[in-house]
Scaffold this motif. Structure first.
Motif, PDB file in Angstrom:
ATOM      1  N   LYS A 109      43.700   2.371  57.299  1.00  0.00           N
ATOM      2  CA  LYS A 109      44.023   3.279  56.176  1.00  0.00           C
ATOM      3  C   LYS A 109      44.375   2.465  54.939  1.00  0.00           C
ATOM      4  N   HIS A 110      45.147   1.401  55.128  1.00  0.00           N
ATOM      5  CA  HIS A 110      45.524   0.569  53.978  1.00  0.00           C
ATOM      6  C   HIS A 110      44.272  -0.083  53.373  1.00  0.00           C
ATOM      7  N   LEU A 111      43.409  -0.602  54.209  1.00  0.00           N
ATOM      8  CA  LEU A 111      42.211  -1.284  53.684  1.00  0.00           C
ATOM      9  C   LEU A 111      41.334  -0.300  52.914  1.00  0.00           C
ATOM     10  N   VAL A 112      41.171   0.898  53.476  1.00  0.00           N
ATOM     11  CA  VAL A 112      40.305   1.883  52.806  1.00  0.00           C
ATOM     12  C   VAL A 112      40.948   2.336  51.497  1.00  0.00           C
ATOM     13  N   ASN A 113      42.263   2.480  51.501  1.00  0.00           N
ATOM     14  CA  ASN A 113      42.947   2.968  50.291  1.00  0.00           C
ATOM     15  C   ASN A 113      43.031   1.914  49.195  1.00  0.00           C
ATOM     16  N   ASN A 114      43.067   0.649  49.589  1.00  0.00           N
ATOM     17  CA  ASN A 114      43.370  -0.381  48.593  1.00  0.00           C
ATOM     18  C   ASN A 114      42.238  -1.358  48.292  1.00  0.00           C
ATOM     19  N   TYR A 115      41.219  -1.336  49.134  1.00  0.00           N
ATOM     20  CA  TYR A 115      40.112  -2.276  48.919  1.00  0.00           C
ATOM     21  C   TYR A 115      38.800  -1.519  49.041  1.00  0.00           C
ATOM     22  N   ASN A 116      37.740  -2.192  48.629  1.00  0.00           N
ATOM     23  CA  ASN A 116      36.421  -1.549  48.680  1.00  0.00           C
ATOM     24  C   ASN A 116      35.852  -1.709  50.103  1.00  0.00           C
ATOM     25  N   TYR A 117      36.534  -1.107  51.053  1.00  0.00           N
ATOM     26  CA  TYR A 117      36.265  -1.302  52.488  1.00  0.00           C
ATOM     27  C   TYR A 117      35.389  -0.155  52.979  1.00  0.00           C
ATOM     28  N   TRP A 118      34.245  -0.482  53.565  1.00  0.00           N
ATOM     29  CA  TRP A 118      33.271   0.521  54.014  1.00  0.00           C
ATOM     30  C   TRP A 118      33.103   0.378  55.534  1.00  0.00           C
ATOM     31  N   PRO A 119      33.513   1.371  56.305  1.00  0.00           N
ATOM     32  CA  PRO A 119      33.465   1.241  57.769  1.00  0.00           C
ATOM     33  C   PRO A 119      32.031   1.125  58.315  1.00  0.00           C
ATOM     34  N   HIS A 120      31.884   0.336  59.349  1.00  0.00           N
ATOM     35  CA  HIS A 120      30.598   0.189  60.085  1.00  0.00           C
ATOM     36  C   HIS A 120      30.327   1.509  60.808  1.00  0.00           C
ATOM     37  N   TRP A 121      29.133   2.069  60.605  1.00  0.00           N
ATOM     38  CA  TRP A 121      28.810   3.366  61.216  1.00  0.00           C
ATOM     39  C   TRP A 121      28.719   3.303  62.738  1.00  0.00           C
ATOM     40  N   GLY A 122      28.492   2.125  63.268  1.00  0.00           N
ATOM     41  CA  GLY A 122      28.314   2.007  64.724  1.00  0.00           C
ATOM     42  C   GLY A 122      29.594   1.641  65.448  1.00  0.00           C
ATOM     43  N   LYS A 123      30.696   1.473  64.715  1.00  0.00           N
ATOM     44  CA  LYS A 123      31.957   1.077  65.358  1.00  0.00           C
ATOM     45  C   LYS A 123      33.047   2.063  64.947  1.00  0.00           C
TER      46      LYS A 123
END
Ligand SMILES: Cc1cc2nc3c(=O)[nH]c(=O)nc-3n(C[C@H](O)[C@H](O)[C@H](O)COP(=O)(O)OP(=O)(O)OC[C@H]3O[C@@H](n4cnc5c(N)ncnc54)[C@H](O)[C@@H]3O)c2cc1C
Length: 784
Positions: free
Chosen positions: A496-510
């Motif tokens: 949650k912190h990474l998504v809120n504070n950085y340009n973090y895009w989750p891997h669709w397969g994980k």
């Protein structure tokens, strides 16, 4: 990706009173011992939910590689053997009003692998052709592969021809190319994109109408760049990708060195991460936070000769004994509930890597080859230095579930992220026994739309990217609260912190499923989703390829819920003249029932011996008039329930009356050869020998034109398979005879009939019988 660990502490811990102290955490769950042996032990508390690997039905349920992460509800699973059969399969499914879920090797970790409630699964497993290396459009070297080809198969094939597809390869070779493209899977490179989707130059896609369309860089890429970008990371939502064409380069050698840096330099220097990996072309980095150590494999392309043709990277399968490997699930289950034990294992892990480095020279280049020497600096063929063959992984590793969180962010933000991580790791005394915090590298690509490395707002084309990954053992016996407390903590907070504070895009397969519906993730991918939804509106307006997961993730098919069968197939889609459940549009014989004619009998089945079915007349005479009917499905089963009317059998339609617990069934059909050549047939009932125990007190036979070609089980001839040569359109009589006795051999109730087409030679039967291939016959003498 995980590996076994040296775990020698269990007995002392079990004695220590540890369990009372940690009573709310299932540290000593017996499931960690009993699961994964292929037997569903209900007496040990196993069931399809807590031990899917043993108890769920593999013939109807798609399971993720990490089974605890995702096991889908039962449905029909098709495995077409060719692209034209794939087209037929899709026509059959869709004209019958059902949806399609493409499946690769099911290595994705969430319900993105599951079909919709009215959907069937179509797996690319048997689509294995690899074409010649040839120029295509502006690219001098390309290869076209069918979707079911796995990374290691492609790599070894290309190596033999002197080519490579570079560093855009997963670290583990058992993943299908079609599935990897769909989710934007990646390897690691600091110099160029390491995401497979960046190397796609053409795709052949089968749509809901069963037709195949070619999209390519020089055609679609010019006329509709957004659609082209969407197709290259298609999430399985734009049709079934039958073939992928990839651009190549000549094969090259890689020098890889195992290096270390201190956590202090890595975290606290303003450019610690970038400085660490500077000068490497390829990096696989493991930060072990409890040991204040960062280990990384630094690879460089080199013109130097290989140290050995059998040089390999076996980072995921370190040097542990079989017993240590066998004990790993129990040790990790205990460690899940005990931070000290976790840290102890992490410490052993790094010590093992240091004393027994992961770069090896093997006896030969087969997946089974043992390591003959270990190195910290080794030059080998590129593909073997970056991808582990799946067979080595399976041989060395116990298969258990992990929760893997992963996303990509720009390199420019990684130092701040690392300092944040360090604060959490210190606050919670985090140790990561499996493989530490993982980093791999990439470059942003403005030719992609949905992959984690695509160029986007705040990420310029060609900017360096980091894939940041956290891997935890997914223990047994956890409820949702337990999963959060003992596995996800502190990673759900971290993500949650990474998504809120950085340009973090989750891997669709994980990732865990909640990640893709988190408001910050939905907000981050909103612009891209809008464009992707335009592609869906164009290629799949009715949502034939949509699922519950895709809708939850915000993907929209404008005419979802409409009558797609009629739209694509017209009136015939609502007509089923022979009542066999296949619409007249695609029924090979619209006026004759497709499937098998089944006779079932429970009279006088005193044993499972094959001796009562040595000749056609003897076998046939076993059947009285108990129950008989046409059936659309049911010839594949694998259950511990002995009552043939139980719901764990998939007879369709079900038997009108119930019956006893020892029984025999005869299934009769005509089978027509599509092409001239050799056809092989087999039956497998799980037995390993012919005695009553190894024969499982059961008999299974395949008869072709009233002659036995395969016979296994108790008192059988142990004929695993038999082959016949057939002419094009030649029809044979096919009978399957199964006999099961209820004599305490709980797994005796298995039927896995298979066939294959070998052309001019024998083949190993691996294809299920599809309903539309068979014509049910109740009569005795056709054809001669
Ligand atoms: C042990 C292990 C190691 C891994 N290593 C890496 C790694 O190094 N790098 C990395 O990036 N990821 C890695 N992954 C994740 C993996 O690469 C992705 O989950 C990938 O999508 C899996 O491919 P698959 O063939 O198993 O596809 P599946 O999991 O079966 O399907 C994934 C999605 O792709 C779609 N799909 C599959 N085939 C087709 C097709 N032919 N046409 C259209 N859509 C299709 C499906 O519908 C689904 O939506 C790993 C996973 C595991 C379990």
């Amino acid at each position: 990706m995980l590996s076994p660990v040296k775990l020698l502490l269990a007995s002392s811990l079990l004695l220590s009173g540890f369990l009372q102290a940690q009573s709310s955490c299932p540290g000593a769950s017996y499931l960690a011992t009993s699961c994964r042996d292929g037997v569903c032990r209900t007496d040990a508390g196993e069931n399809p939910t807590n031990c899917p690997e043993d108890c769920a039905d593999k013939s109807t349920q798609v399971m993720a590689y990490y089974t605890q992460a995702a096991t889908c509800p039962p449905t029909n699973i098709y495995e077409p053997g060719s692209v034209s059969e794939l087209q037929d399969t899709i026509r059959t499914i869709v004209s019958n009003g059902r949806k399609v879920k493409p499946a690769g090797t099911s290595h994705s970790a969430t319900d993105i692998i599951c079909a919709d409630t009215n959907g069937d699964v179509v797996r690319s497993k048997n689509l294995k052709n690899i074409g010649p290396v040839e120029p295509f459009e502006s690219h001098p070297m390309t290869v076209e592969v069918e979707a079911g080809v796995k990374f290691q198969e492609l790599q070894e094939h290309l190596h033999n021809e002197g080519y490579s597809h570079g560093l855009a390869s997963t670290g583990y070779g058992g993943i299908s190319i079609g599935g990897a493209v769909a989710t934007g899977a990646h390897g690691s490179s600091l110099l160029q994109s390491s995401t497979i989707s960046s190397y796609v130059v053409a795709l052949d896609v089968v749509g809901a109408d069963g037709n195949i369309t070619r999209y390519s860089e020089a055609t679609t890429g010019q006329s509709n760049p957004t659609l082209w970008k969407a197709l290259k990371t298609n999430l399985g939502l734009l049709g079934f990708v039958a073939r992928v064409r990839l651009k190549l380069e000549p094969q090259f050698n890689m020098n890889v060195q195992v290096k270390y840096t201190t956590e202090d330099a890595f975290v606290n220097s303003p450019t610690g991460v970038a400085d660490t990996v500077a000068g490497c072309d390829y990096v696989f980095l493991n930060w072990f936070p409890g040991q204040d150590t960062v280990q990384y494999l630094c690879g460089t392309r080199t013109n130097a000769p290989v140290d050995s043709p059998h040089a390999q990277n076996r980072l995921f399968t370190p040097d542990v004994s079989q017993s240590e490997s066998d004990f790993a699930p129990n040790g990790l289950q205990l460690a899940m509930c005990d931070d000290n034990l976790k840290c102890d294992i992490e410490s052993r892990r790094i010590n093992d890597y240091q004393s027994s480095p992961p770069l090896i020279i093997a006896q030969n280049s087969t997946p089974d080859a043992e390591a003959v020497s270990r190195h910290s600096n080794l030059t080998g063929y590129s593909h073997r230095m970056i991808t582990l063959q799946a067979e080595v992984f399976h041989r060395k590793n116990p298969e258990f579930s992990q929760l893997e969180y992963e996303g990509a962010m720009p390199m420019s933000q990684i130092q701040a992220a690392v300092q944040y991580l360090k604060s959490i790791y210190d606050r919670d005394d985090v140790c990561q026994p499996l493989i530490g915090t993982i980093m791999r590298f990439d470059r942003a690509d403005d030719g992609l739309l949905m992959s984690a490395n695509h160029a986007r707002s705040g990420v310029a084309h060609n900017e360096q990217m980091v894939h940041l990954e956290f891997v935890e053992f997914w223990g047994y016996g956890l409820d949702d609260g337990g999963l959060e407390r003992w596995v996800s903590t502190p990673y759900s907070e971290v993500i949650k912190h990474l998504v809120n504070n950085y340009n973090y895009w989750p891997h669709w397969g994980k990732n865990d499923e909640w990640v893709f519906t988190h408001p910050a993730v939905i907000a981050r991918n909103s612009a891209e989703r809008t464009l992707f939804n335009q592609a869906i509106a164009q290629l799949d307006p009715y949502g034939v390829f949509s699922t519950g997961a895709s809708r939850r993730h915000g993907f929209i098919s404008p005419q979802e819920g409409g009558n797609f069968a009629e739209h694509y197939y017209g009136n015939c889609s609502s007509q089923d003249s022979d009542g066999d459940g296949i619409s007249d549009c695609t029924d090979r014989k619209p006026n004759e029932y497709s499937g098998m004619y089944m006779r079932i009998d429970d009279d006088g089945v005193g044993s499972g011996t094959c001796n009562v079915a040595d000749s056609w007349n003897e076998m046939r005479s076993n059947f009285g008039a108990d129950q008989e009917q046409n059936m659309r499905a049911g010839w594949d089963y694998d259950t511990k329930n002995h009552s043939y009317h139980a719901s764990s059998y998939n007879w369709d339609p079900v038997w009108p009356n119930s019956g006893g617990r020892s029984w025999e069934v005869l299934m009769s059909a005509e089978f027509t050869a599509d092409a001239a050549g050799r056809y092989c047939f087999s039956q497998d009932n799980g037995s390993t020998g012919t005695g009553i125990a190894q024969g499982w007190n059961a008999c299974a036979q395949v008869w072709v034109n009233k002659n036995i070609v395969s016979e296994v089980g108790h008192d059988s001839a142990l004929l695993r398979q038999g082959c016949v040569d057939l002419a094009t359109n030649q029809t044979i009589r096919l009978d399957l005879y199964n006999r099961h006795h209820n004599a305490n051999l709980s797994r005796s109730f298995i039927s896995r009939p298979r066939w294959c087409f070998g052309g001019s030679s024998d083949c190993t039967p691996d294809r299920k019988f599809e309903q539309n291939q068979l014509k049910a016959i109740s009569h005795e003498n056709l054809p001669q």
